[in-house]
Write a protein that holds these residues in place. Structure first.
Motif, short mmCIF file in Angstrom:
data_model
loop_
_atom_site.label_atom_id
_atom_site.label_comp_id
_atom_site.label_asym_id
_atom_site.label_seq_id
_atom_site.Cartn_x
_atom_site.Cartn_y
_atom_site.Cartn_z
N THR A 178 0.80 -1.21 -0.08
CA THR A 178 -0.01 0.10 -0.16
C THR A 178 1.06 1.14 -0.02
O THR A 178 0.80 2.19 -0.80
CB THR A 178 -0.95 -0.01 1.22
OG1 THR A 178 -1.80 -1.30 1.08
CG2 THR A 178 -1.74 1.23 1.42
N LYS A 208 1.15 4.11 -2.77
CA LYS A 208 0.57 5.38 -2.70
C LYS A 208 1.84 6.51 -3.09
O LYS A 208 1.63 7.43 -3.53
CB LYS A 208 0.48 5.76 -0.99
CG LYS A 208 -0.80 5.09 -0.63
CD LYS A 208 -0.88 5.42 0.95
CE LYS A 208 -2.66 4.97 1.32
NZ LYS A 208 -2.59 5.06 2.79
N GLU A 209 3.00 5.93 -2.96
CA GLU A 209 4.17 6.51 -3.29
C GLU A 209 4.26 6.98 -4.76
O GLU A 209 4.83 8.14 -5.18
CB GLU A 209 5.38 5.90 -2.93
CG GLU A 209 6.81 6.59 -2.94
CD GLU A 209 8.05 5.70 -2.39
OE1 GLU A 209 8.85 5.57 -3.29
OE2 GLU A 209 7.94 5.31 -1.29
N ILE A 210 3.69 6.15 -5.46
CA ILE A 210 3.81 6.24 -6.95
C ILE A 210 2.35 6.62 -7.43
O ILE A 210 2.04 6.84 -8.77
CB ILE A 210 4.31 4.73 -8.00
CG1 ILE A 210 3.10 3.82 -7.42
CG2 ILE A 210 5.61 4.56 -7.54
CD1 ILE A 210 3.42 2.58 -8.31
N ASN A 211 1.64 7.20 -6.61
CA ASN A 211 0.10 7.75 -6.87
C ASN A 211 -0.79 6.89 -7.63
O ASN A 211 -1.54 7.37 -8.23
CB ASN A 211 0.52 9.20 -7.51
CG ASN A 211 1.17 10.09 -6.88
OD1 ASN A 211 0.79 10.40 -5.79
ND2 ASN A 211 2.33 10.58 -7.51
N VAL A 212 -0.58 5.61 -7.32
CA VAL A 212 -1.47 4.82 -7.90
C VAL A 212 -3.05 4.81 -6.92
O VAL A 212 -3.89 4.48 -7.20
CB VAL A 212 -1.08 3.35 -7.85
CG1 VAL A 212 -2.13 2.36 -8.40
CG2 VAL A 212 0.05 3.51 -8.94
N LEU A 213 -2.60 4.99 -5.62
CA LEU A 213 -3.70 4.94 -4.46
C LEU A 213 -3.94 6.47 -3.95
O LEU A 213 -2.83 7.17 -3.85
CB LEU A 213 -3.29 3.98 -3.40
CG LEU A 213 -3.70 2.38 -3.59
CD1 LEU A 213 -3.36 1.60 -2.30
CD2 LEU A 213 -5.05 2.20 -4.21
#
Length: 131
Positions: free
Chosen positions: A122, A126-131
């Motif tokens: 997760t 979040k770090e790669i802006n998928v979430l």
């Protein structure tokens, strides 16, 4: 709990001989749910169409079956703000209740390892802006 046996029966879509032997060994032992589901997910990485059909059937017919599902935890099992597989009562409203079963120390360690893996994944998403 016999839910592990149930899941083993509805998800058996080409298990390895090793996994079949593991399920046979654990199906009548305490803590079988966590142990069997951990092994199935480890080997298969997904849930079968039969298990998905069981969830859909429980929703459509408001059966209130206990089925392992990915659910958002808010204090259950001592975890918050994470979505992870746990036993749930499934009815017409989807997940109607998260069932907390007592885990022994080995099961707690496996659950913690699963939670850590989900949390790491997760965080990366979040770090790669998928979430």
């Amino acid at each position: 709990i016999d839910l592990g046996v149930y899941m083993a029966s509805v998800t058996n879509a080409g298990f390895s001989k090793e996994l079949e032997a593991f399920i046979e060994e654990w199906k009548n032992k305490p803590g079988n749910l966590i142990m069997i589901l951990h092994k199935v997910q480890e080997e298969q990485g997904y849930i079968s169409k039969e298990a998905a059909a069981a969830v859909a059937d429980s929703i459509i017919n408001d059966q209130k079956k206990m089925i392992p599902c990915s659910a958002y935890l808010e204090g259950e099992y001592g975890y918050n703000d994470i979505t992870i597989g746990v036993p749930c009562i499934i009815g017409k409203n989807g997940i109607e209740k998260i069932v907390e079963i007592e885990l022994n120390e080995a099961e707690k360690a496996l659950f913690a390892a699963s939670e850590e893996a989900v949390a790491k994944t997760t965080a990366i998403l979040k770090e790669i802006n998928v979430l």
